[in-house]
Design a protein around this motif. Structure first.
Motif, PDB file in Angstrom:
ATOM      1  N   GLU A  28       6.772  10.744   5.505  1.00  0.00           N
ATOM      2  CA  GLU A  28       8.136  10.256   5.756  1.00  0.00           C
ATOM      3  C   GLU A  28       9.210  11.090   5.090  1.00  0.00           C
ATOM      4  OE1 GLU A  28       8.987   6.189   4.665  1.00  0.00           O
ATOM      5  OE2 GLU A  28       7.726   6.304   2.902  1.00  0.00           O
ATOM      6  N   THR A  41      12.666  -7.348   7.297  1.00  0.00           N
ATOM      7  CA  THR A  41      11.936  -6.648   8.359  1.00  0.00           C
ATOM      8  C   THR A  41      11.704  -7.586   9.549  1.00  0.00           C
ATOM      9  OG1 THR A  41      10.946  -5.208   6.739  1.00  0.00           O
ATOM     10  CG2 THR A  41       9.806  -5.362   8.839  1.00  0.00           C
ATOM     11  N   SER A  95       4.466  -2.034   2.456  1.00  0.00           N
ATOM     12  CA  SER A  95       4.108  -3.414   2.084  1.00  0.00           C
ATOM     13  C   SER A  95       2.742  -3.783   2.658  1.00  0.00           C
ATOM     14  CB  SER A  95       5.178  -4.391   2.592  1.00  0.00           C
ATOM     15  OG  SER A  95       6.405  -4.088   1.998  1.00  0.00           O
TER      16      SER A  95
HETATM   17  O1  M6R Z   1      11.238  -4.051   3.507  1.00  0.00           O
HETATM   18  P1  M6R Z   1       9.808  -4.043   3.926  1.00  0.00           P
HETATM   19  O2  M6R Z   1       8.878  -3.957   2.782  1.00  0.00           O
HETATM   20  O3  M6R Z   1       9.456  -5.160   4.856  1.00  0.00           O
HETATM   21  O4  M6R Z   1       9.647  -2.690   4.740  1.00  0.00           O
HETATM   22  C1  M6R Z   1       8.456  -2.356   5.385  1.00  0.00           C
HETATM   23  C2  M6R Z   1       8.469  -0.920   5.815  1.00  0.00           C
HETATM   24  O5  M6R Z   1       9.503  -0.677   6.709  1.00  0.00           O
HETATM   25  C3  M6R Z   1       8.599   0.040   4.627  1.00  0.00           C
HETATM   26  O6  M6R Z   1       7.608  -0.172   3.681  1.00  0.00           O
HETATM   27  C4  M6R Z   1       8.542   1.502   5.104  1.00  0.00           C
HETATM   28  O7  M6R Z   1       7.264   1.784   5.600  1.00  0.00           O
HETATM   29  C5  M6R Z   1       8.920   2.447   3.976  1.00  0.00           C
HETATM   30  N1  M6R Z   1       9.805   3.454   4.464  1.00  0.00           N
HETATM   31  C6  M6R Z   1       7.755   3.137   3.377  1.00  0.00           C
HETATM   32  O8  M6R Z   1       8.120   4.006   2.356  1.00  0.00           O
END
Ligand code: M6R
Length: 615
Positions: free
Chosen positions: A495, A359, A310
């Motif tokens: 990842e 988050t 994000s």
């Molecule tokens: O749910 P969110 O978009 O807030 O999450 C943010 C990150 O935890 C999320 O984008 C994470 O980096 C993913 N595993 C990336 O693929």
């Protein structure tokens, strides 16, 4: 982090809970457990490993009869993943049993206090402290479980979604929430409890989402009453009709959710702009923006806060807002922002981006920005999520459930929404001409079919993945709008395949990473026609003259890069600001195929969880 499921009603609880845990496994998958009540006794089974391991263990260990039960899939915070630290946890007397998603921050002093009163702890978890605190209060004050839970929760600091039941009260489960999501599915004489609605979607379309600091005693055959934890006051509960359907949360013939979600992007992007992007009328309609247009127009700057993928979408948005709407933009990691004492004023518009809407760092950053007077706009995918509720206004991405831990469609739909906002703002400010505005809208409308075309590179990308799957390091380079795409490509690879990868602005390569270049390190270069093309070509030449290997993402019909690169993957031509929506597709596929070829668990990569609800 961690998924919780519960059932109380007239059906056998075990199959419902087991299936629910499988659906929630994206939230955490280092251990799993279940506790069932058959009217006489609690039967508990838990294990390190996946829900499949739990299923095998249950088959050997317990009989699964019972119409009341709770289950848990864990992402460890306190205590290593092992059988003992897995949930559910018994209280010392064995009378209470609990599952918990979250962190009790003051568990140490509470534990010490309980130890002085003779309590013994088997696990290293904060959760076992909580269940014994509840037991201690219940016993000393001779009160019902619900009341004891309420008193206990008023003593804890941290975050939780819990479900707890009492052997002597086989007709009720007590649930509570602060900071971690919890939904109660309402059926005919039956209730479902879960971290999200996916475990119960085939049984009921009606659910209550608990708000922070709310709890409920869910009783067989009775109405659910929600109470505020701090003062025990009754809350008017709101039963929502769920929009989710079963198809959205199943793999639908794809081997992995990630691949399904990559392929869903043409639709997802279309769903994001449907009803909002109206090129024929030359209008962009977004009520959250429209209602707050003054805030956007009077803003001195936009601050974007987010984490992970994000955050990368936020970086793309920085270029779009500055380019189109001519407003200063700062993009910050929510985790840094919240602890940095940032300068925020009432004239700042903060945009918080989050797929899950749960988050923890983003949520805390939003609260900080609000406390300093900023107007906070949320871009979330999950409807009714904590961030969607906490922000002053917002827009949903409507991407549908994203279950693979690696974000794919969340990224492209977030960019789509942010592009709509920037365009709307640019039009209102007059920083874009009406013909340019229409042109951007028409180009954006064509993105879904161009993503379809970009997806046709799948077979080629899979061959390239096979050639480089054993590389130990990858470098990803891009400039301008494609720089955040390079970061995102590297994150995807790291990842799910556990290969080290770095994303860099291409020009910065000369300031360090060029030292890494040799014939063993593939460099993925995003070299689309518009935007610094000549400069990128020079960067490619610099790498080639040092024996580097180049995998290039190019615009269809490219000639120059084709002659230089070892492999080229074409994407259709579009406007420079929309390029990330296309260039990201082959990068998602590359990481996917490498991970599959290496035999990795694509949807549930090690150590990761889908929503990071702890700091
Ligand atoms: O749910 P969110 O978009 O807030 O999450 C943010 C990150 O935890 C999320 O984008 C994470 O980096 C993913 N595993 C990336 O693929």
């Amino acid at each position: 982090m961690c998924g919780i499921v519960g059932y109380i009603g007239h059906r056998e609880a075990y199959p419902i809970i087991l299936k629910g845990l499988k659906r929630l496994e994206y939230r955490g998958y280092d251990s799993a457990g279940i506790a069932l009540y058959d009217g006489n006794d609690i039967k508990l089974s838990k294990t390190k490993g996946k829900v499949d391991d739990l299923e095998a263990r249950v088959a050997k260990e317990i009989n699964t009869e019972g119409t009341l039960g709770i289950g848990h899939t864990r992402w460890a915070t306190h205590g290593v993943p092992n059988d003992v630290n897995s949930h559910p946890h018994y209280s010392n007397s064995g009378e209470l049993v609990i599952i918990h998603n979250g962190i009790i921050e003051n568990y140490e002093p509470l534990k010490q206090e309980l130890e002085t009163r003779g309590y013994v702890f088997k696990s290293d978890t904060d959760t076992e402290v909580l269940v014994n605190l509840i037991e201690d209060i219940k016993k000393n004050e001779d009160i019902m479980l619900g009341k004891a839970v309420q008193i206990a929760l008023n003593q804890v600091v941290g975050a939780y979604a819990i479900a707890v039941f009492d052997r002597s009260k086989p007709n009720e489960i007590v649930v509570a929430r602060l900071g971690s999501p919890l939904a109660i599915g309402i059926g005919e004489d039956e209730f479902f409890i879960a971290s999200d609605a996916s475990p119960f979607i085939e049984y009921t379309n009606n659910a209550i989402y608990l708000e922070d600091e709310e709890m409920a005693v869910v009783r067989r055959g009775k109405d659910v009453k929600i109470r505020k934890i701090p003062d025990d006051s009754l809350v008017d509960s709101y039963v929502q009709e769920l929009q989710l359907n079963l198809e959205q949360i199943e793999k639908g013939g794809y081997p992995h959710f990630m691949l399904k979600e990559i392929y869903e992007q043409p639709h997802a992007i279309g769903d994001t702009f449907r009803g909002r992007l109206l090129p024929e009328e030359a209008i962009i309609k977004m009520s959250g923006v429209e209602d707050n247009m003054k805030k956007f127009l009077n803003a001195n700057r936009i601050i974007i806060i987010a984490c992970g993928t994000s955050w990368h979408a936020g970086l793309v948005a920085e270029y779009i807002f500055e380019d189109l709407a001519r407003i200063q933009v700062e993009v910050d990691y929510a985790s840094e922002f919240r602890y940095r004492n940032p300068v925020i004023t009432e004239n700042d518009v903060v945009i918080a981006i989050s797929q899950s809407g749960e988050t923890a760092d983003t949520l805390a950053a939003i609260k900080l920005a609000k406390s300093r007077g900023a107007f906070v706009f949320g871009v979330c995918n999950v409807v009714g999520s904590s961030i969607a509720r906490e922000t002053d206004a917002g827009a949903y991405t409507h991407a549908g459930p994203e279950i693979g831990v690696a974000s794919t469609k969340a990224f492209t739909t977030q960019i789509t929404i942010l592009t709509l906002i920037a365009l709307r703002m640019a039009r209102a400010k007059g920083t874009i001409s009406s013909s340019d505005f229409r042109h951007h809208m028409i180009e954006l409308e064509m993105i879904p079919e161009k993503v379809e075309i970009a997806l046709k590179s799948d077979a080629l990308v899979s061959q390239i993945a096979d050639i480089y799957k054993n590389a130990k390091n990858f470098l990803y380079l891009g400039r301008g709008y494609n720089f955040p795409v390079a970061l995102e490509g590297a994150l995807k690879l790291k990842e799910i395949s556990y290969i080290h990868a770095e994303g860099y602005p291409a020009a910065e390569m000369k300031h360090g990473p060029i030292a890494l270049i040799d014939e063993n390190m593939p460099t993925v270069v995003i070299a689309t026609k518009k935007g610094h093309y000549d400069k990128i070509v020079s960067n490619i030449q610099e790498i080639k003259s040092r024996s580097g290997v180049i995998i290039a993402i190019v615009t269809k019909g490219d000639v120059t890069v084709k002659e230089l690169a070892d492999h080229v993957i074409e994407v259709p031509e579009t406007l420079e600001c929309l390029a990330p929506l296309l260039t990201t597709i082959p990068l998602q596929l590359l990481s996917y195929h490498i991970a599959v070829l290496l035999g990795k668990n694509v949807d549930q990569p090690r150590n990761l969880a889908k929503s990071v609800t702890v700091e």
